[in-house]
Write an enzyme that holds these catalytic residues in place. Structure first.
Site, short mmCIF file in Angstrom:
data_model
loop_
_atom_site.label_atom_id
_atom_site.label_comp_id
_atom_site.label_asym_id
_atom_site.label_seq_id
_atom_site.Cartn_x
_atom_site.Cartn_y
_atom_site.Cartn_z
N ASP A 195 -5.83 -7.14 7.79
CA ASP A 195 -4.98 -7.14 6.59
C ASP A 195 -4.83 -8.54 5.99
O ASP A 195 -3.72 -9.00 5.74
CB ASP A 195 -3.58 -6.62 6.93
CG ASP A 195 -3.58 -5.25 7.58
OD1 ASP A 195 -4.43 -4.42 7.21
OD2 ASP A 195 -2.71 -5.00 8.43
N GLU A 242 -2.43 2.15 -0.71
CA GLU A 242 -1.77 0.98 -0.12
C GLU A 242 -2.60 -0.26 -0.44
O GLU A 242 -3.59 -0.20 -1.17
CB GLU A 242 -1.61 1.14 1.40
CG GLU A 242 -2.92 1.26 2.15
CD GLU A 242 -2.73 1.54 3.64
OE1 GLU A 242 -1.58 1.65 4.10
OE2 GLU A 242 -3.75 1.66 4.35
#
Length: 325
Positions: free
Chosen positions: A16, A224
């Site tokens: 991420d 997302e």
């Protein structure tokens, strides 16, 4: 397009990434995966991250990467529950502000702020989360005119489906079929960078006919992993489609949008999640992302990667193949 990729932290599981250039050096702010032993489920409980490292480098594809160590952990955060997911960092007036999602002690995701005098930390957290914050995946955009914007939101385990008009619902609602897809959120930040300066707004993504993407359009709609960058005067809002495992992007004329869908940045990688940062450094553009090849497909043990990103003559991002075989 197949392109050379590099694993950046082969000795640990990092994912991420948020990536920025500060003082001529490139800094990476990943989440930190570990083997927690929690069973895999749609709520993402197996992603039980608990601290952040910061990395820096001067040469993306060949140079040494420096680990600045742990810069923030759940033990440091007064309101912490569990699951310290992906963060982002922005600089204003010589201070570095980290925005992070974390479940509070009621198991509700909030967004917190931590501050440092250095891009490599350590970061000191505020005593409470941002007022009115919810969900996950904060990404902060410095628009260069004194305004800073925060994008956030994620479905399923990210809890975005529990909210409408910035208010919590009695029960989660996931639209289906031709219903309008749940959008990411954006808000301008306050002068002190600690709060929303306004009510968060929907980040609307339009199709080629100017209509908002629908919930059933799962290969294009937002799920997302919001990110923002600018190229040739255009704003590029990029994101993950979640359960269809694509990184996509849409373009617009201002930080709020609306944004018109343009295409796929990265096809599916090994592993369920896909999450990224796009940054220019020393005249080249790069896509930072992750996959699960080193962990042999364990989707909660992800490894940080980078490759060069290219645009065509019309400013379209040339699609990158996620799998190398």
């Amino acid at each position: 397009m197949k392109t050379e990729k590099r694993y950046l932290v082969p000795g640990d599981y990092m994912a991420d990434p948020a990536v920025h250039v500060f003082d001529g050096k490139l800094y990476i702010y990943p989440s930190h995966d570990w083997e927690s032993g929690i069973a895999e489920n749609d709520n993402g409980d197996h992603f039980n991250m608990k601290d952040y490292h910061v990395y820096s480098m001067d040469d993306v594809m060949n140079g040494e990467i420096k680990d600045h160590g742990v810069v923030l952990s759940t033990e440091d955060i007064p309101w912490a529950g569990r699951q310290l997911w992906d963060c982002d960092v922005v600089c204003k007036d010589g201070k570095y502000y980290m925005y992070f999602p974390l479940k509070d002690q009621n198991d509700i995701f909030r967004i917190g702020v931590a501050v440092s005098d250095k891009p490599y930390g350590p970061f000191i957290p505020e005593a409470n989360p941002m007022k009115g914050s919810y969900s996950i995946d904060p990404a902060v955009w410095d628009d260069g005119d004194g305004n800073y914007y925060i994008y956030f939101g994620g479905l399923w385990g990210g809890q975005l489906q529990r909210y409408r008009n910035n208010k919590a619902l009695e029960s989660a609602i996931l639209p289906e079929g031709e219903e309008e897809a749940i959008p990411s959120r954006v808000a301008r930040l306050s002068e002190d960078m600690m709060e929303f300066a306004e009510e968060p707004r929907a980040v609307v993504i339009l199709d080629e006919d100017g209509k908002p993407l629908t919930a059933g359009d799962t290969e294009r709609r937002f799920f997302e992993a919001s990110w923002m960058h600018k190229y040739n005067g255009k704003y590029y809002f990029s994101y993950s489609t979640g359960d269809t495992h694509l990184l996509c992007y849409a373009t617009g004329d201002n930080p709020y949008g609306p944004f018109t869908y343009q295409g796929v940045i990265l096809t599916p990688v090994v592993g369920w999640t896909t999450h990224h940062a796009i940054v220019e450094f020393k005249g080249k553009w790069y896509l930072f992302h992750h996959d699960c090849v080193p962990s042999e497909g364990k989707t909660w043990l992800r490894s940080l990667k980078v490759c060069e990103l290219q645009y065509d003559a019309d400013g379209r991002i040339i699609t990158i193949e996620g799998k190398d075989e």
